[in-house]
Design an enzyme around this catalytic site. Structure first.
Site, PDB file in Angstrom:
ATOM      1  N   HIS A 191       0.838  -1.205   0.000  1.00 62.24           N
ATOM      2  CA  HIS A 191       0.000   0.000   0.000  1.00 62.24           C
ATOM      3  C   HIS A 191       0.875   1.259   0.000  1.00 62.24           C
ATOM      4  O   HIS A 191       0.431   2.318   0.466  1.00 62.24           O
ATOM      5  CB  HIS A 191      -0.934   0.034   1.212  1.00 62.24           C
ATOM      6  CG  HIS A 191      -1.822  -1.154   1.328  1.00 62.24           C
ATOM      7  ND1 HIS A 191      -3.093  -1.212   0.782  1.00 62.24           N
ATOM      8  CD2 HIS A 191      -1.628  -2.362   1.919  1.00 62.24           C
ATOM      9  CE1 HIS A 191      -3.639  -2.384   1.043  1.00 62.24           C
ATOM     10  NE2 HIS A 191      -2.764  -3.110   1.721  1.00 62.24           N
ATOM     11  N   SER A 321      16.453  18.602 -17.247  1.00 60.67           N
ATOM     12  CA  SER A 321      15.633  19.801 -17.181  1.00 60.67           C
ATOM     13  C   SER A 321      16.273  20.921 -17.974  1.00 60.67           C
ATOM     14  O   SER A 321      17.498  21.077 -17.972  1.00 60.67           O
ATOM     15  CB  SER A 321      15.433  20.233 -15.727  1.00 60.67           C
ATOM     16  OG  SER A 321      14.762  21.477 -15.658  1.00 60.67           O
ATOM     17  N   LYS A 327      19.803  18.396 -12.873  1.00 60.12           N
ATOM     18  CA  LYS A 327      18.716  17.434 -12.683  1.00 60.12           C
ATOM     19  C   LYS A 327      18.827  16.309 -13.708  1.00 60.12           C
ATOM     20  O   LYS A 327      19.053  16.553 -14.896  1.00 60.12           O
ATOM     21  CB  LYS A 327      17.363  18.129 -12.828  1.00 60.12           C
ATOM     22  CG  LYS A 327      16.166  17.305 -12.368  1.00 60.12           C
ATOM     23  CD  LYS A 327      14.897  18.173 -12.345  1.00 60.12           C
ATOM     24  CE  LYS A 327      13.745  17.449 -11.694  1.00 60.12           C
ATOM     25  NZ  LYS A 327      13.257  16.323 -12.495  1.00 60.12           N
ATOM     26  N   GLU A 334      10.628   5.920 -18.038  1.00 60.96           N
ATOM     27  CA  GLU A 334       9.540   6.740 -18.561  1.00 60.96           C
ATOM     28  C   GLU A 334       9.176   6.326 -19.984  1.00 60.96           C
ATOM     29  O   GLU A 334       7.988   6.277 -20.351  1.00 60.96           O
ATOM     30  CB  GLU A 334       9.931   8.221 -18.516  1.00 60.96           C
ATOM     31  CG  GLU A 334       9.969   8.786 -17.101  1.00 60.96           C
ATOM     32  CD  GLU A 334      10.561  10.185 -17.045  1.00 60.96           C
ATOM     33  OE1 GLU A 334      10.967  10.706 -18.112  1.00 60.96           O
ATOM     34  OE2 GLU A 334      10.623  10.759 -15.941  1.00 60.96           O
TER      35      GLU A 334
END
Length: 469
Positions: A191, A321, A327, A334
């Protein structure tokens, strides 16, 4: 009829079919029926998959050889058709001569005639006389059995030669990481909440097994995908197909392509329905779902570098980025997730198409073929990239993983056999309330000795099942 010399200009020549004359680009190897389809279906700009073109041409090649053996075609015409087919299959020539949009006549007749016309033109050029796309290239055949057969063949070849090897590569990469990380203990999560410990290796073992089971599913569905409707001609009765043709062509295809194709056990089922292709697409969807779980888990575990879980580090591949310097994002996972979205969409289209079989024919064949073959190609390619550019380079943050394992209140579960469920619950609540670790609370309460608590709270032992005594 292929018109070699008459009614030509510098820009086009005039071809003729049963509906009349058609202007065809002067250099095109196709003829009238293909040109009509070019003009009728300027829809998506997406042509049928290369694998499907090659499968069609392989059927034509095998049919030419068998038609010659059965006395349907003269040797010189058969040989010219076979030589022309090999130029496409082996040398990858003339693939630009298959311009038809995916969204065309639902039986694939346009693409079948495209193949017939290109081969007839090439054979005519070799012989210096007319070879007919209908009477020669398409002898003993119908679009209604040839085109679906080509989808089955293309899917079989792509699954066996492209998809399964790349999935095996991915499974191997995951299994290697499972071995590397077998002693890296971390907090389990259910969970998305802290749970009892697992090892990073156990998680990667689960990923590897999911992909291996996906390969098992593919091998199982291939048995039905390799059952082809060839020989049913127009409606499944085999009209105009001579005795021995179907068996001969399937034998040729198996020999040429190293496959295990078999004739449909029931040509009426095989002509009116595409259930095996729907099943294959569903299998691809299942594999895609596995990939999504794996990719998203890696995104969660690699989140950070300071404010996330930071349990693993993925290879740095590119700046993440345009505004935030330094970053780096999990770009390969993805991409995997995006492919999964496309595959699930493709499967919906295949399922809808498969449901559209009316009476003796399914007329959603091109869209079924397009989506099924694209899904195969996408999963194959992204699995290879996932393995080589991401999985192989993953590093474990061992100390961070262990810190989480020791910090999880759920490790108190292992105290149940020693002090009971109720007492354990009190220890866990006090640990959270006072921001102290479980071990400290147990000792402060005098519930166990140091030796007993260290044995009970051995987080690595917890990953092996039961309390080690």
């Amino acid at each position: 009829m292929i018109n070699l010399n008459e009614n030509q200009t510098d820009e086009y020549r005039v071809e003729h079919d049963s509906m009349g004359d058609v202007k065809v680009p002067i250099d095109a190897k196709w003829a009238a029926q293909t040109q009509r389809a070019v003009e009728n279906f300027p829809i998506s700009g997406t042509t049928i998959e290369k694998a499907l073109v090659i499968a069609l041409i392989n059927i034509k090649k095998a049919a030419a050889a068998v038609n010659n053996k059965l006395g349907i075609l003269e040797s010189e015409i058969s040989n010219a058709l076979i030589e022309s087919a090999d130029e496409i299959i082996i040398n990858s020539k003339f693939l630009d001569q298959f311009p038809l949009d995916v969204y065309q006549t639902g039986s694939g007749t346009s693409s079948n005639m495209n193949a017939n016309e290109v081969l007839a033109t090439l054979a005519s050029e070799k012989l210096g006389k007319t070879v007919s796309p209908n009477d020669h290239s398409n002898a003993s055949q119908s679009s209604n059995d040839v085109f679906p057969s080509s989808i089955h063949i293309a899917a079989t070849v792509e699954i066996k030669e492209l998809l399964i090897p790349n999935l095996e590569l991915l499974a191997s990469s995951l299994r290697n990481k499972s071995n590397d990380f077998q002693l890296v203990v971390k907090s389990g999560r259910t969970h998305l909440m802290d749970a009892t410990p697992v090892t990073l290796g156990q998680e990667f073992s689960g990923y590897a097994t999911a992909i291996s089971i996906g390969i098992e599913r593919l091998n199982d569905v291939l048995k039905r995908v390799q059952e082809i409707p060839l020989g049913g001609t127009a409606v499944g009765t085999g009209l105009n197909t001579p005795a021995g043709f179907t068996q001969g062509v399937i034998a040729e295809l198996n020999n040429n392509l190293n496959l295990n194709l078999v004739e449909a056990r029931d040509h009426f089922e095989a002509q009116g329905a595409r259930d095996a292709l729907v099943e294959a697409s569903g299998t691809l969807r299942t594999i895609a779902v596995s990939l999504y779980k794996i990719a998203n888990d890696l995104r969660w575990m690699s989140s950070g570098p300071k404010c996330g879980l930071r349990e693993i580090h993925l290879p740095d591949l590119q700046p993440g980025s345009s505004i935030m310097p330094g970053k780096v994002n999990p770009v390969i996972p993805e991409a995997v997730c995006q492919i999964v979205a496309q595959v699930i969409g493709n499967d919906a289209a295949v399922a809808f198409g498969g449901a559209a079989g009316n009476l003796e024919l399914n007329v959603m064949l091109p869209v079924i073929g397009r989506n099924l073959l694209e899904s195969i190609r996408l999963i194959a390619n992204v699995s290879r990239i996932f393995a080589t550019k991401c999985i192989d380079g993953i590093e474990a943050n061992v100390e961070q993983c262990r810190t989480y394992a020791l910090s999880s209140p759920s490790i108190g579960t292992s105290l149940n056999p020693y002090i009971g469920y109720e007492a354990t619950a009190k220890v866990i609540k006090k640990s959270l309330a006072e921001n102290k670790d479980i071990r400290t609370i147990v000792l402060e309460e005098g519930l166990l000795t140091e030796a007993e608590v260290d044995k009970a709270l051995d987080v690595l032992s917890m990953t092996k099942g039961g309390i080690l005594k």
